[in-house]
Structure formats: structure tokens, C-alpha cells
Design a protein around this motif. Sequence first.
Motif, short mmCIF file in Angstrom:
data_model
loop_
_atom_site.label_atom_id
_atom_site.label_comp_id
_atom_site.label_asym_id
_atom_site.label_seq_id
_atom_site.Cartn_x
_atom_site.Cartn_y
_atom_site.Cartn_z
N ARG A 1 -8.31 -2.63 -6.46
CA ARG A 1 -9.30 -2.08 -5.53
C ARG A 1 -10.56 -1.71 -6.29
NH1 ARG A 1 -5.53 3.15 -3.95
NH2 ARG A 1 -5.46 4.11 -5.99
N TYR B 1 -6.14 10.13 3.59
CA TYR B 1 -5.75 8.85 3.00
C TYR B 1 -4.68 8.93 1.89
CZ TYR B 1 -6.27 5.51 -0.78
OH TYR B 1 -6.02 4.67 -1.81
N ARG C 1 -1.51 -5.69 -1.51
CA ARG C 1 -1.88 -5.35 -0.13
C ARG C 1 -3.38 -5.16 -0.04
NH1 ARG C 1 -4.35 -0.92 -1.46
NH2 ARG C 1 -3.22 0.94 -2.08
N ARG D 1 -2.34 -3.95 5.44
CA ARG D 1 -1.95 -2.61 5.87
C ARG D 1 -3.13 -1.99 6.61
NH1 ARG D 1 -1.28 1.43 1.23
NH2 ARG D 1 -3.26 2.29 1.90
N ASP E 1 -4.98 0.94 7.82
CA ASP E 1 -5.03 2.39 7.55
C ASP E 1 -5.66 3.11 8.74
OD1 ASP E 1 -3.89 1.86 5.12
OD2 ASP E 1 -5.52 2.67 3.91
N ALA F 1 -5.86 -2.92 2.42
CA ALA F 1 -5.62 -1.76 3.28
C ALA F 1 -6.91 -1.25 3.93
CB ALA F 1 -4.97 -0.65 2.46
N PRO F 2 -7.49 -2.02 4.84
CA PRO F 2 -8.72 -1.56 5.47
C PRO F 2 -8.48 -0.50 6.53
CG PRO F 2 -8.04 -3.61 6.47
CD PRO F 2 -7.05 -3.32 5.37
N SER F 3 -9.45 0.37 6.70
CA SER F 3 -9.42 1.30 7.84
C SER F 3 -10.15 0.61 8.98
CB SER F 3 -10.16 2.59 7.48
OG SER F 3 -9.60 3.15 6.32
N HIS G 1 -12.13 4.12 -6.44
CA HIS G 1 -10.80 4.70 -6.25
C HIS G 1 -10.15 5.19 -7.54
CE1 HIS G 1 -9.98 4.17 -1.99
NE2 HIS G 1 -10.57 3.00 -2.04
N SER H 1 -0.95 6.51 1.65
CA SER H 1 -1.13 5.29 0.88
C SER H 1 -0.09 5.19 -0.23
CB SER H 1 -2.55 5.24 0.31
OG SER H 1 -2.73 4.07 -0.44
N1 GLU Z 1 -8.09 2.43 3.39
C1 GLU Z 1 -8.47 2.62 2.02
C2 GLU Z 1 -9.89 2.13 1.84
O1 GLU Z 1 -10.33 1.31 2.61
C3 GLU Z 1 -7.53 1.85 1.13
C4 GLU Z 1 -7.75 2.07 -0.31
C5 GLU Z 1 -6.63 1.48 -1.13
O2 GLU Z 1 -6.71 0.28 -1.43
O3 GLU Z 1 -5.69 2.19 -1.45
O4 GLU Z 1 -10.60 2.59 0.97
#
Ligand code: GLU
Length: 448
Positions: A202, A184, A5, A39, A41, A7-9, A206, A188
Motif C-alpha cells: 500500500r 479503520y 488484497r 475487500r 472497507d 481494500a478501497p472504502s 500507511h 483491517s
Molecule cells: N481502506 C483503506 C484505505 O483505502 C485500506 C488501507 C489498507 O490497504 O490497509 O486507505
Amino acid sequence: MTVTRFAPSPTGRLHVGNIRTALHNWMLAQQAGGRFLLRIDDTDAARSREDYVDAIRADLDWLGIAIDGEERQSQRLHHYERAFEQLRASGRIYPAYESAQELELKRKVALGRGLPPIYDRAALSLTDEQRAAKEAEGIAPHWRFRLDHAEPIAWEDGVRGAQKFDPAQLSDPVIRRADGSWLYMLPSAVDDIEMGVTQVLRGEDHVSNTAVQIQMFTALGAQPPRFAHKALLVGREGKLSKRLGSLGCDAFRERGIEPEAIVALLARLGTSLPVEPIADRDALLDTFDLSTFGRAPAKFDEEELERLNAAIVHQFDYDRVADRLPEGMTEAGWHAIRPNLSHVAEVGEWWRIVTGPVEQPSLEAEDRAYLAEAARLLRDGEAFASDNPWATLTGALKTVTGRKGKALFLPLRQALTGMDHGPDMAELLPLIGRDRAEERLREAAKGG
Ligand code: GLU
């Protein structure tokens, strides 16, 4: 089945770092014949914007990164609520009442003593009466996830290899604010479980979140996915530059950068594989391999992107660009001109060489006489009856005038195109055509 996935905000446009993460996750899924999910976020209602969601979709589409499903966190709040209740019931979530100022003070005190600023878990030892007293004062709690300090958190990272964290060295993360909104971390993990995500790739920013999330997966009775954390992207100067943060698909499109060039660069940047102008996705997929990812920051160089772009434009078939070409431009025209382009948009300038008018050079009398001879040969000779008018014409001129090399070719190019350099004349001359060519040679012979 592999499920990845991105997962951008939706709190801004995608930048080159996000694009790279999206691409790599898409590639992992493609390679395995799996699924790639988008996804959104968007639990932060105040900062999330619908136009950014649209822009994210449009950017992925432009890049040719197709999604196999889309999920939105704002529509899944009941799932987070359920997990929250489960973890609370099992004692893994506890309320905390410190204000932001109190927490800041604790941090400063710890740092002042030379200690890491880890949350001291004061809230965990509050009695029921103390909690009731806080709430009677009107202080609503925020919520922390209680890390299990019993054993180290370990995983085999797809890029970084064996990872080990002492959970006592981490703060119990705040997972929910006093107003009930989510941070977050927990949503997640819940999504990764419920969406069957098998592989999370990622940025290495993270890594410590992963340590926490691994405990969340386990606490929720789920098997953690495989994790891989890649080194971050930096600018050419080696720093995390502001510029990279604002460089996205719009900027690339405006500059005439093709999505194939971005993909070719980002697919391999930071790996041990050479960055090459590979426009064929399957060829990139064949060699994509997490074990080639290095630990050093990946350097994004805009000049390298420009070079790749030019090399990729030179490979484009007519069909890939037909709708962007000047009216009347044929496949042969595209083939003649494409080696001269850095960007497809420059094609119009070059095509004018064929359609005219061209700017006549001012030449010495000797060259003018030579061009008059060329015009005559073009009219009376065999050039345009042959397979290669340019070779026939220059062959005949060589014999008649004794000229060779630059003296033979350059005045012709100048008269026929108005320029000293450019596309291959053998390809260009048939496109210019006999009549136009003869007229240009005559004009130049007259002295413009
Ligand atoms: N929304 C998070 C971000 O942009 C997702 C991080 C992830 O990949 O879990 O950092």
C-alpha cells in the motif's frame, strides 16, 4: 499461498492512485499463483455508497483486474467485536472519555511546548470510580488500543527496507467510536489475519498504521503479513494534485484511453524499469518486482499516458477492436489505419478516406495533367493486376513522367485521400479499389 488484497472504502470513485495499488496487489498475487481479494472497507455507513461499490467492481473489470474473492467489512462486524473483546480482556484496549475539543486542546498545548502531539494516556490512569463518574454524566467512551512501549516495532519493508518505530512516539490509536462504530485500524488487521493475507502492499501514507497494526497482529496471536509501502503518486508538477484524485476509469474511458495503456504505465511507474507500451500482461508480470520500486514519488504524466496509448493501439489485433470499427472495415483496413491513430475512436475519420467521399485538392494545371495520366495508367495499366498496385502505379508514372519524390507521390495522395498525410498508400490503395481510385484521380484532374 500468497494472498493479497485491495481494500478501497466505497466513499468515492477509484482514482489513479487506487488503481495503481489494486494493480500492484493483483500482480503480486498473479505472479505467485496466489489469490487477490477485493475487500470493501465500508464500516463508515454514512459515507459508504452501494453505487460506489458497483463502480469499483466495474472499474476493476474494465481494467482486466480479476478478483478471486470479495469481502465486505459491514458484514463482518461480529469478527471485530470478538477481537475487541479479546484485546479488551488482555488489557490492550481501554476506554477514553475526552471530547474532540479536549483532545484538540491537548494537541495545541503539546505543540505549543514544542512537543509531538502524542496522546497523553490520561484515560489509562482513570480509576474505576472516575470512569463510573464519567458514565454517570452520560459520557460514553471511545476506545483506544494500548501500544506496548517495551520494544521498538520493526519490520523489513518490501520497498523501504528495514523500518523501526518507537511506539512511545505514537498515540494509542482510537479504534472504536463512542457510538460503537469502527475506525479503520482494527478491522483491517482482523481481516488480514482471518483472510490469510500474506502480503500487504500500500501507499507510504500507511507506514505508521503498519507500526500500530503489527502490534495488533501480535496481540491477537497472529503473524503479521509482509508489508511493503510504495511512494505516492504525484502529478507531473511534482505535487499531490487534486486532479489526480479525480482522475479515474470514467475519465480515461471518455478520452479513449485503453485499459492496457493504464496498466502498462502504472505497472512500472515509480520503478527502475522503463515504462514501455507493453500490452501483454504476462510480459509485465515477468518483470514486476518490488525491489525495483524507488523511494521518490512516482510522477504520473498524462501526456506519457497518451503516448503509451497510441503505441498500444498500434499493436492491437483486429479481434481486439473489431466490435468498435466502422461497418465493413476489414482486417486489412484496420492494419492500414491503426498506425495513424492515437485513439481507436478516430478510426472512423480515417476509414472515410477509403469509403469516400474525399475532399479534392485544388491543384496547379501541371499536377492536374499528371493526375489525368495517373488515372489513365490505372485504367489501362497493370497496377491492379500486380501484388502491389501502388508500387506498380508509381513505378510506371515515374518512368512516363520523370517525376520523383514528393512530386511523384504527393499529388496522388492528395487526390486519392484528400489529405497531405495519412496511412501507407500501398496498404490504402487496394482498399480504395480501382474504380474509386480512378474516379478520384479523374475528379482531381478536372480541378475538383
Ligand atoms: N481502506 C483503506 C484505505 O483505502 C485500506 C488501507 C489498507 O490497504 O490497509 O486507505
